[in-house]
Design a protein around this motif. Structure first.
Motif, short mmCIF file in Angstrom:
data_model
loop_
_atom_site.label_atom_id
_atom_site.label_comp_id
_atom_site.label_asym_id
_atom_site.label_seq_id
_atom_site.Cartn_x
_atom_site.Cartn_y
_atom_site.Cartn_z
N UNK A 119 0.84 -1.21 0.00
CA UNK A 119 0.00 0.00 0.00
C UNK A 119 0.87 1.25 0.00
N UNK A 120 1.84 1.29 0.90
CA UNK A 120 2.70 2.47 0.99
C UNK A 120 3.49 2.68 -0.29
N UNK A 121 4.15 1.65 -0.77
CA UNK A 121 4.96 1.79 -1.98
C UNK A 121 4.08 2.11 -3.19
N UNK A 122 2.91 1.52 -3.23
CA UNK A 122 2.04 1.76 -4.38
C UNK A 122 1.50 3.17 -4.45
N UNK A 123 1.34 3.82 -3.29
CA UNK A 123 0.76 5.16 -3.27
C UNK A 123 1.78 6.27 -3.08
N UNK A 124 2.88 5.99 -2.42
CA UNK A 124 3.85 7.04 -2.11
C UNK A 124 5.07 6.97 -3.02
N UNK A 125 5.49 5.78 -3.37
CA UNK A 125 6.74 5.64 -4.12
C UNK A 125 6.54 5.13 -5.55
N UNK A 126 5.31 5.18 -6.01
CA UNK A 126 5.00 4.83 -7.39
C UNK A 126 4.35 6.05 -8.07
N UNK A 127 4.84 6.48 -9.22
CA UNK A 127 4.23 7.62 -9.91
C UNK A 127 2.74 7.37 -10.18
N UNK A 128 1.90 8.41 -10.10
CA UNK A 128 0.45 8.23 -10.28
C UNK A 128 0.07 7.46 -11.54
N UNK A 129 0.77 7.75 -12.64
CA UNK A 129 0.41 7.10 -13.90
C UNK A 129 0.74 5.61 -13.92
N UNK A 130 1.52 5.15 -12.96
CA UNK A 130 1.90 3.74 -12.91
C UNK A 130 1.14 2.95 -11.85
N UNK A 131 0.26 3.60 -11.12
CA UNK A 131 -0.44 2.93 -10.04
C UNK A 131 -1.59 2.07 -10.55
N UNK A 132 -1.72 0.89 -10.00
CA UNK A 132 -2.84 0.01 -10.26
C UNK A 132 -3.81 0.16 -9.09
N UNK A 133 -4.76 1.06 -9.23
CA UNK A 133 -5.62 1.40 -8.11
C UNK A 133 -6.55 0.26 -7.71
N UNK A 134 -6.91 -0.59 -8.66
CA UNK A 134 -7.74 -1.75 -8.32
C UNK A 134 -6.96 -2.68 -7.39
#
Length: 215
Positions: A119-134
């Motif tokens: 969760x932390x890496x996906x939201x804080x350390x991943x650029x928005x365009x690369x996030x898999x929000x699902x």
């Protein structure tokens, strides 16, 4: 050796590491002076030969005190309390009370950290365009089940193990900062967790080392 001749405490590790933050918060609670050296991620150094000689895991934090070297953040906190705490209540001396604190330190690493990291890496350390929000919401739902365990504990405890603040609160409080601070996901309301976490705002170690913006 007189207190004023004790070897200097040096912490290797970048300030935005949750495990470094735990140690810095603990040092502040114990009112211990220290020096911190940036290491890890953008600062590198952890795979250099001199660092690997101290910490063969190439991870942070690492404590150096004279010729003594220690790694693993929870072990560092325990050591600081035992060596420099002078009977500090943040790490109880009574066996049953200490074991109760220790179990939450172990739980933080064995159970909480594995579900916190995605969760932390996906939201804080991943650029928005690369996030898999699902996927991130699925990860959040998994993490929420673990945080509910602590919320139930806190329903009958002011702090994690009773009325007194301990290093279990430091370990879990540092991770709670990440859980409660990220945005873009749906979390359940955990009122006991929120009440417990709000107590840390006035603690200098938390305010200085854990509360700043995450990165």
């Amino acid at each position: 050796m007189p207190d004023d001749e004790q070897p200097q405490l040096t912490i290797w590790g970048r300030a935005n590491s949750v495990n470094v933050q735990k140690v810095l918060w603990c040092l502040t609670e114990l009112d211990l002076p220290f020096t911190r050296i940036d290491a890890g991620m953008q600062y590198g150094r952890t795979r250099e030969a001199d660092y690997l000689a101290m910490n063969p895991n190439a991870r942070i934090p690492t404590l150096v005190e004279g010729d003594f070297v220690l790694w693993e953040s929870n072990s560092i906190m325990r050591y600081l309390c035992l060596a420099h705490g002078r009977g500090t209540p943040i790490y109880p001396s009574a066996p049953k009370q200490r074991a109760a604190v220790d179990r939450w330190l172990d739980w933080t690493l064995s159970t909480l950290q594995p579900v916190d990291r995605p969760v932390f890496w996906g939201l804080v350390r991943t650029p928005p365009e690369q996030r898999d929000m699902v996927q991130l919401q699925k990860d959040t739902d998994t993490a929420a089940e673990i945080w509910q365990v602590l919320d139930r504990q806190l329903a009958t405890h002011r702090y994690v193990e009773g009325d007194d603040f301990t290093i279990a609160d430091i370990a879990l409080g540092a991770y709670a900062r990440r859980w409660l601070g990220v945005e873009g996901i749906v979390r359940p309301t955990l009122s006991h967790l929120d009440r417990w976490f709000a107590q840390f705002a006035g603690r200098p170690g938390f305010a200085t080392y854990v509360a700043p913006p995450m990165s």
